[in-house]
Design a protein around this motif. Structure first.
Motif, PDB file in Angstrom:
ATOM      1  N   ARG A 197       0.843  -1.216   0.000  1.00 47.08           N
ATOM      2  CA  ARG A 197       0.000   0.000   0.000  1.00 47.08           C
ATOM      3  C   ARG A 197       0.870   1.255   0.000  1.00 47.08           C
ATOM      4  NH1 ARG A 197      -4.660  -2.559  -1.457  1.00 47.08           N
ATOM      5  NH2 ARG A 197      -5.438  -3.931   0.185  1.00 47.08           N
ATOM      6  N   LEU A 198       1.932   1.235   0.804  1.00 49.45           N
ATOM      7  CA  LEU A 198       2.837   2.389   0.822  1.00 49.45           C
ATOM      8  C   LEU A 198       3.487   2.594  -0.542  1.00 49.45           C
ATOM      9  CD1 LEU A 198       4.787   2.104   4.219  1.00 49.45           C
ATOM     10  CD2 LEU A 198       3.266   3.966   3.520  1.00 49.45           C
ATOM     11  N   ALA A 199       3.891   1.497  -1.170  1.00 50.70           N
ATOM     12  CA  ALA A 199       4.501   1.599  -2.494  1.00 50.70           C
ATOM     13  C   ALA A 199       3.509   2.164  -3.498  1.00 50.70           C
ATOM     14  CB  ALA A 199       5.011   0.240  -2.950  1.00 50.70           C
ATOM     15  N   ALA A 200       2.261   1.707  -3.424  1.00 49.71           N
ATOM     16  CA  ALA A 200       1.229   2.220  -4.337  1.00 49.71           C
ATOM     17  C   ALA A 200       1.011   3.712  -4.118  1.00 49.71           C
ATOM     18  CB  ALA A 200      -0.079   1.454  -4.125  1.00 49.71           C
ATOM     19  N   TYR A 201       1.050   4.138  -2.858  1.00 52.48           N
ATOM     20  CA  TYR A 201       0.931   5.570  -2.563  1.00 52.48           C
ATOM     21  C   TYR A 201       2.119   6.333  -3.161  1.00 52.48           C
ATOM     22  CZ  TYR A 201       1.228   9.919   0.012  1.00 52.48           C
ATOM     23  OH  TYR A 201       1.355  11.248   0.334  1.00 52.48           O
ATOM     24  N   GLY A 202       3.328   5.810  -2.955  1.00 53.39           N
ATOM     25  CA  GLY A 202       4.508   6.458  -3.514  1.00 53.39           C
ATOM     26  C   GLY A 202       4.501   6.496  -5.027  1.00 53.39           C
ATOM     27  N   HIS A 203       3.861   5.492  -5.626  1.00 56.47           N
ATOM     28  CA  HIS A 203       3.772   5.432  -7.087  1.00 56.47           C
ATOM     29  C   HIS A 203       2.578   6.221  -7.609  1.00 56.47           C
ATOM     30  CE1 HIS A 203       3.220   3.336 -11.069  1.00 56.47           C
ATOM     31  NE2 HIS A 203       4.527   3.556 -11.074  1.00 56.47           N
ATOM     32  N   HIS A 204       1.825   6.848  -6.717  1.00 52.94           N
ATOM     33  CA  HIS A 204       0.641   7.649  -7.053  1.00 52.94           C
ATOM     34  C   HIS A 204      -0.497   6.803  -7.616  1.00 52.94           C
ATOM     35  CE1 HIS A 204       3.432  10.873  -6.326  1.00 52.94           C
ATOM     36  NE2 HIS A 204       4.151  10.573  -7.396  1.00 52.94           N
ATOM     37  N   SER A 205      -0.503   5.512  -7.265  1.00 51.19           N
ATOM     38  CA  SER A 205      -1.600   4.640  -7.689  1.00 51.19           C
ATOM     39  C   SER A 205      -2.801   4.784  -6.749  1.00 51.19           C
ATOM     40  CB  SER A 205      -1.151   3.176  -7.710  1.00 51.19           C
ATOM     41  OG  SER A 205      -0.038   3.009  -8.557  1.00 51.19           O
ATOM     42  N   ILE A 206      -2.539   5.150  -5.493  1.00 54.38           N
ATOM     43  CA  ILE A 206      -3.615   5.458  -4.560  1.00 54.38           C
ATOM     44  C   ILE A 206      -3.292   6.786  -3.876  1.00 54.38           C
ATOM     45  CG2 ILE A 206      -4.171   3.035  -4.135  1.00 54.38           C
ATOM     46  CD1 ILE A 206      -2.743   3.251  -1.432  1.00 54.38           C
ATOM     47  N   GLY A 213      -7.098   4.679   4.834  1.00 54.97           N
ATOM     48  CA  GLY A 213      -8.170   3.699   4.936  1.00 54.97           C
ATOM     49  C   GLY A 213      -7.662   2.281   5.090  1.00 54.97           C
ATOM     50  N   HIS A 214      -6.467   2.010   4.585  1.00 49.00           N
ATOM     51  CA  HIS A 214      -5.876   0.677   4.702  1.00 49.00           C
ATOM     52  C   HIS A 214      -5.120   0.499   6.025  1.00 49.00           C
ATOM     53  CE1 HIS A 214      -6.875  -0.795   0.744  1.00 49.00           C
ATOM     54  NE2 HIS A 214      -6.325   0.250   0.153  1.00 49.00           N
ATOM     55  N   ALA A 215      -4.828   1.601   6.712  1.00 49.96           N
ATOM     56  CA  ALA A 215      -4.059   1.516   7.959  1.00 49.96           C
ATOM     57  C   ALA A 215      -4.862   0.785   9.029  1.00 49.96           C
ATOM     58  CB  ALA A 215      -3.689   2.914   8.439  1.00 49.96           C
ATOM     59  N   TYR A 227       4.380  10.309   5.385  1.00 51.25           N
ATOM     60  CA  TYR A 227       4.686  10.378   3.946  1.00 51.25           C
ATOM     61  C   TYR A 227       3.781  11.373   3.221  1.00 51.25           C
ATOM     62  CZ  TYR A 227       7.880   6.660   4.951  1.00 51.25           C
ATOM     63  OH  TYR A 227       8.928   5.952   5.485  1.00 51.25           O
ATOM     64  N   GLU A 228       2.560  11.557   3.701  1.00 52.30           N
ATOM     65  CA  GLU A 228       1.729  12.612   3.122  1.00 52.30           C
ATOM     66  C   GLU A 228       2.284  13.981   3.516  1.00 52.30           C
ATOM     67  OE1 GLU A 228      -1.721  14.539   1.257  1.00 52.30           O
ATOM     68  OE2 GLU A 228      -0.410  12.799   0.921  1.00 52.30           O
ATOM     69  N   GLY A 229       2.788  14.105   4.739  1.00 55.00           N
ATOM     70  CA  GLY A 229       3.412  15.358   5.146  1.00 55.00           C
ATOM     71  C   GLY A 229       4.607  15.704   4.281  1.00 55.00           C
ATOM     72  N   VAL A 230       5.418  14.699   3.973  1.00 60.39           N
ATOM     73  CA  VAL A 230       6.575  14.924   3.100  1.00 60.39           C
ATOM     74  C   VAL A 230       6.118  15.349   1.710  1.00 60.39           C
ATOM     75  CG1 VAL A 230       8.508  13.790   1.949  1.00 60.39           C
ATOM     76  CG2 VAL A 230       8.110  13.392   4.380  1.00 60.39           C
ATOM     77  N   ARG A 231       5.050  14.708   1.214  1.00 60.31           N
ATOM     78  CA  ARG A 231       4.539  15.076  -0.107  1.00 60.31           C
ATOM     79  C   ARG A 231       4.060  16.526  -0.107  1.00 60.31           C
ATOM     80  NH1 ARG A 231       0.285  16.022  -3.021  1.00 60.31           N
ATOM     81  NH2 ARG A 231      -1.144  15.861  -1.240  1.00 60.31           N
ATOM     82  N   LEU A 232       3.337  16.909   0.929  1.00 59.54           N
ATOM     83  CA  LEU A 232       2.841  18.282   1.018  1.00 59.54           C
ATOM     84  C   LEU A 232       3.994  19.278   1.122  1.00 59.54           C
ATOM     85  CD1 LEU A 232      -0.203  17.841   3.448  1.00 59.54           C
ATOM     86  CD2 LEU A 232      -0.273  18.215   0.971  1.00 59.54           C
ATOM     87  N   LEU A 233       5.020  18.920   1.892  1.00 58.80           N
ATOM     88  CA  LEU A 233       6.175  19.805   2.009  1.00 58.80           C
ATOM     89  C   LEU A 233       6.838  20.010   0.658  1.00 58.80           C
ATOM     90  CD1 LEU A 233       7.940  21.379   4.017  1.00 58.80           C
ATOM     91  CD2 LEU A 233       9.309  19.297   4.305  1.00 58.80           C
ATOM     92  N   GLY A 234       6.989  18.911  -0.099  1.00 58.07           N
ATOM     93  CA  GLY A 234       7.582  19.019  -1.425  1.00 58.07           C
ATOM     94  C   GLY A 234       6.741  19.844  -2.372  1.00 58.07           C
TER      95      GLY A 234
END
Length: 282
Positions: A197-206, A213-215, A227-234
């Motif tokens: 699931r984390l990989a799919a998030y990093g790949h922008h598949s989810i 929701g999967h947590a 990881y969402e915080g890092v994405r927002l920071l970027g």
């Protein structure tokens, strides 16, 4: 005793109470032998922790003084170190040199650490986690990931974490990671595990909402928030990133890499809400 002071200092440091942590680290340091290799190693580690405590407390001159002392200890020890012990010494030297602003020498120390113990995961993880929150060096991060992939039998979850960390470093440098990072996340995104699931998030598949929701437990929610915080920071959303990093540190999961990195971001990179939102320049 000394160990109790160290444990209390580490706990207070992770809770952001640098001034209180420094008191315990000083007590531990007073009780640590100043002679013999083991004593010098322990003193080097404690002096660095004391520097971190001063940095968290906002006392930069004292922090830098401690970092220089710790670096001097490691330089003294290095000649007699081999294998994993040498790798530890070089990793600490790399972090200290980075703290002191010498990124070129830091990169050399990190490279030496990987050469000293190429089949040990810990140096790779520590180096990448440091690069996530320090001045972003995408080239070095890519090299660390490639060396880890070629030298280790990495567990699937660590492949994902390493790829996400390189992705985070690239985002902070306002660039894209090389294709092998994207390919790795794509490859690891097929499956039902949390790492998938984390990989799919990093790949922008989810998206983030789907990831949360999967947590299934607090640890997974901490990782999703980080990881969402890092994405927002970027993406330049400093306020949104800070909100999620605060949620990570409020979790109490102090032994997680993500907790420690979130704490660093809150301390060094992301200003409190209401202040001018500026990220540290690459």
């Amino acid at each position: 005793g000394r160990l109790a002071h160290i444990q209390l200092g580490m706990l207070l440091e992770r809770l952001g109470r640098g001034d209180q942590a420094a008191v315990h680290y000083r007590e531990a340091l007073d009780q640590t032998p100043s002679r013999g290799a083991e004593g010098v190693v322990e003193r080097a580690q404690l002096v660095e922790r004391l520097g971190d405590a001063f940095r968290i407390a906002g006392e930069e001159p004292q922090s830098l003084r401690m970092y220089r002392q710790a670096l001097s200890h490691w330089d003294e020890l290095l000649a007699d170190m081999r294998g994993p012990r040498r790798a530890i010494g070089q990793v600490r030297r790399g972090v200290l040199l980075s703290r002191l602003g010498d990124e070129a020498a830091s990169a050399e120390a990190f490279s030496a650490a990987m050469e000293a113990a190429p089949s040990w995961r810990e140096p790779y993880a520590t180096i990448l986690a440091h690069l996530v929150v320090s001045a972003p060096n995408v080239t070095l991060a890519q090299t660390v990931l490639r060396r880890a992939q070629s030298q280790l039998r990495l567990e699937p979850e660590w492949k994902v974490y390493f790829a996400l960390w390189v992705q985070a470093i690239a985002a902070r440098a306002s660039t894209q990671p090389e294709q092998d990072v994207t390919d790795l996340l794509d490859q690891m995104s097929n499956g039902e595990t949390w790492a998938n699931r984390l990989a799919a998030y990093g790949h922008h598949s989810i998206e983030y909402a789907q990831l949360v929701g999967h947590a299934q437990n607090r640890a997974q929610r901490v990782e999703a928030n980080f990881y969402e915080g890092v994405r927002l920071l970027g993406a330049g959303d400093v306020a949104g990133a800070r909100h999620l990093f605060e949620r990570v540190t409020e979790s109490g999961m102090i032994n997680f890499f993500e907790y420690q990195m979130a704490q660093e971001f809150l301390q060094e990179t992301v200003p409190p809400r209401g202040e001018v939102a500026e990220t540290r320049a690459p």
